[in-house]
Design an enzyme around this catalytic site. Structure first.
Site, PDB file in Angstrom:
ATOM      1  N   ALA A  70       0.818  -1.220   0.000  1.00  0.00           N
ATOM      2  CA  ALA A  70       0.000   0.000   0.000  1.00  0.00           C
ATOM      3  C   ALA A  70       0.848   1.264   0.000  1.00  0.00           C
ATOM      4  O   ALA A  70       0.398   2.306  -0.484  1.00  0.00           O
ATOM      5  CB  ALA A  70      -0.942   0.003   1.189  1.00  0.00           C
ATOM      6  N   THR A  71       2.071   1.195   0.521  1.00  0.00           N
ATOM      7  CA  THR A  71       2.931   2.385   0.462  1.00  0.00           C
ATOM      8  C   THR A  71       3.157   2.760  -0.998  1.00  0.00           C
ATOM      9  O   THR A  71       3.002   3.928  -1.393  1.00  0.00           O
ATOM     10  CB  THR A  71       4.279   2.117   1.174  1.00  0.00           C
ATOM     11  OG1 THR A  71       4.005   1.859   2.552  1.00  0.00           O
ATOM     12  CG2 THR A  71       5.229   3.302   1.052  1.00  0.00           C
ATOM     13  N   CYS A 324       6.608   7.875  19.798  1.00  0.00           N
ATOM     14  CA  CYS A 324       7.647   7.509  20.763  1.00  0.00           C
ATOM     15  C   CYS A 324       8.422   8.722  21.240  1.00  0.00           C
ATOM     16  O   CYS A 324       9.095   8.678  22.243  1.00  0.00           O
ATOM     17  CB  CYS A 324       8.615   6.514  20.133  1.00  0.00           C
ATOM     18  SG  CYS A 324       7.796   4.976  19.767  1.00  0.00           S
TER      19      CYS A 324
HETATM   20  N1  PLP Z   1      -1.943   2.731   4.932  1.00  0.00           N
HETATM   21  C1  PLP Z   1      -2.345   2.294   6.124  1.00  0.00           C
HETATM   22  C2  PLP Z   1      -3.591   2.838   6.727  1.00  0.00           C
HETATM   23  C3  PLP Z   1      -1.600   1.331   6.806  1.00  0.00           C
HETATM   24  O1  PLP Z   1      -2.011   0.895   7.998  1.00  0.00           O
HETATM   25  C4  PLP Z   1      -0.414   0.830   6.209  1.00  0.00           C
HETATM   26  C5  PLP Z   1       0.445  -0.135   6.916  1.00  0.00           C
HETATM   27  O2  PLP Z   1       0.575  -0.085   8.118  1.00  0.00           O
HETATM   28  C6  PLP Z   1      -0.048   1.306   4.939  1.00  0.00           C
HETATM   29  C7  PLP Z   1      -0.839   2.264   4.333  1.00  0.00           C
HETATM   30  C8  PLP Z   1       1.188   0.821   4.241  1.00  0.00           C
HETATM   31  O3  PLP Z   1       1.010  -0.499   3.787  1.00  0.00           O
HETATM   32  P1  PLP Z   1       2.226  -1.408   3.339  1.00  0.00           P
HETATM   33  O4  PLP Z   1       2.817  -1.978   4.588  1.00  0.00           O
HETATM   34  O5  PLP Z   1       1.605  -2.460   2.461  1.00  0.00           O
HETATM   35  O6  PLP Z   1       3.191  -0.580   2.588  1.00  0.00           O
END
Ligand code: PLP
Length: 380
Positions: A70-71, A324
């Site tokens: 998703a990134t 943190c």
């Molecule tokens: N968007 C949200 C809301 C997330 O929780 C995450 C991961 O924690 C991501 C994007 C990024 O996903 P990925 O780990 O597949 O890059």
């Protein structure tokens, strides 16, 4: 006993996915771009999984693209749309509670001369929808709002937001980061007039490093990689068949069980929440409308990271989110306007359908033991 309550960070790969992965590694291992039978079989695997995912999302299978997670999906959507539509306008809207893979891209675009507006959020994580409405302009090309916040579980009203955006400017593109709602809530893509929606495999019992997005037919996007011609040049590179097949095998099962799974995790969350009645100064971070998969609590009087490590001693795994460092104020919860005490004492528990009520009881007992001890030292 290992009690994994950090399923918002990642999940254990399901057995259906493991079986599918083994099959793709040992039998169906062709390159989907190859012309021969092995290539065709691999290509079919992608097509089948696109069908499964598009059925759940209620979109056309040609509107699904795969990425490394998703990134990458969020980066590609935001940068790709900002670039493709820059002649129509350079105004974009988001909010400060977004995942860094969205927020940091907006910050970067701002440096490049795009005009970014951030919608206010109240201390329960609710977006100021009236403000959003007032921000949309003729030159607003893109709005990004996540469906479920990854740290608090706050659910944003995608349906209302989509309607408002399109009422004011039908050409504004609506992007939703769906990582924490994918296969956990019914799809709101159609009802919310969503144009782009990102998802990730490893939050739904698939391996890390694979995800994808939906992009409505007709929307232009500038590719961020160049090379091969896979995926209509939008995202070139040999497709991660193993990961794609794993996601599809999970979506196939999860999409049929959304409401049953919702009820399962809701009971777990409600049970853990009972701890709040046993101690003073425990606060829920989030609104009344939160995902049952996530519970974020502030245990004022102790440090969240210390409690996380104390729980770890009992083989219970939770997380603090990213808050943190009080000096840098980079924790997402600061975007809610919460003070250091609330932010630095926050712990996120995130559930999966494989957690049991016995595990939650065990976790509550560990909290009962640890909270008084840590507060005694924390408050000195
Ligand atoms: N968007 C949200 C809301 C997330 O929780 C995450 C991961 O924690 C991501 C994007 C990024 O996903 P990925 O780990 O597949 O890059």
């Amino acid at each position: 006993m290992e009690i994994y309550l950090d399923n918002g960070a990642t999940t254990k790969v399901s057995q259906v996915a493991v079986d599918k992965i083994l099959d793709c590694c040992s039998k169906n291992y062709g390159n989907p771009s190859s012309l021969h039978k092995m290539g065709l079989l691999a290509h079919k695997e992608i097509v089948n999984n696109k069908k499964i995912i598009s059925n759940y999302l209620q979109v056309d299978e040609s509107e699904i693209f795969f990425t490394s997670g998703a990134t990458e999906a969020n980066n590609l959507i935001i940068k790709g749309i900002a670039d493709a539509y820059k002649r129509d306008g350079k105004h974009l809207i988001t909010n400060k509670s977004e995942h860094p893979s969205v927020l940091q891209v907006y910050i970067e675009l701002e440096k490049q001369g795009y005009d970014i507006d951030y919608v206010n959020i109240d201390d329960n994580g609710n977006l100021d929808i009236n403000m959003l409405e007032s921000l949309i302009r003729e030159d607003t090309i893109l709005v990004s709002i996540m469906e479920v916040n990854n740290e608090t579980g706050v659910i944003h009203p995608i349906n209302d937001i989509g309607k408002i955006i399109k009422k004011i400017n039908p050409t504004t593109i609506f992007h939703v980061d769906g990582v924490q709602s994918f296969c956990k809530l019914p799809s709101n893509i159609k009802s919310g007039k969503v144009d782009a929606y990102s998802f990730s495999g490893h939050k739904i019992y698939s391996p890390k490093g694979v995800g994808g997005f939906y992009l409505k037919k007709g929307i232009k996007i500038t590719a961020q990689l160049i090379g091969g011609h896979q995926q209509k040049d939008v995202r070139p590179g040999t497709e991660n068949i193993i990961g794609i097949a794993a996601i599809g095998s999970n979506v196939d099962v999860l999409a049929k069980n959304i409401s049953k799974n919702y009820d399962t995790v809701k009971k777990l969350k409600e049970s853990l929440l009972e701890i709040k009645n046993e101690f003073s100064d425990i606060y829920i971070n989030g609104s009344d409308n939160c995902s049952p998969y996530i519970l974020n609590l502030s245990f004022v009087g102790l440090r969240g990271e210390v409690l996380v490590h104390a729980l770890e001693q009992d083989n219970i795994y939770a997380s603090t989110g990213s808050a943190c460092n009080s000096k840098s104020k980079d924790g997402m919860l600061y975007s809610y306007g919460l003070d250091d005490e609330r932010v630095l004492s926050a712990v996120r528990f995130s559930f999966s359908i494989h957690n049991s009520i016995e595990e939650i009881e065990f976790c509550k007992n560990s909290l009962r033991k640890n909270i008084p001890i840590l507060r005694k030292y924390g408050r000195r």
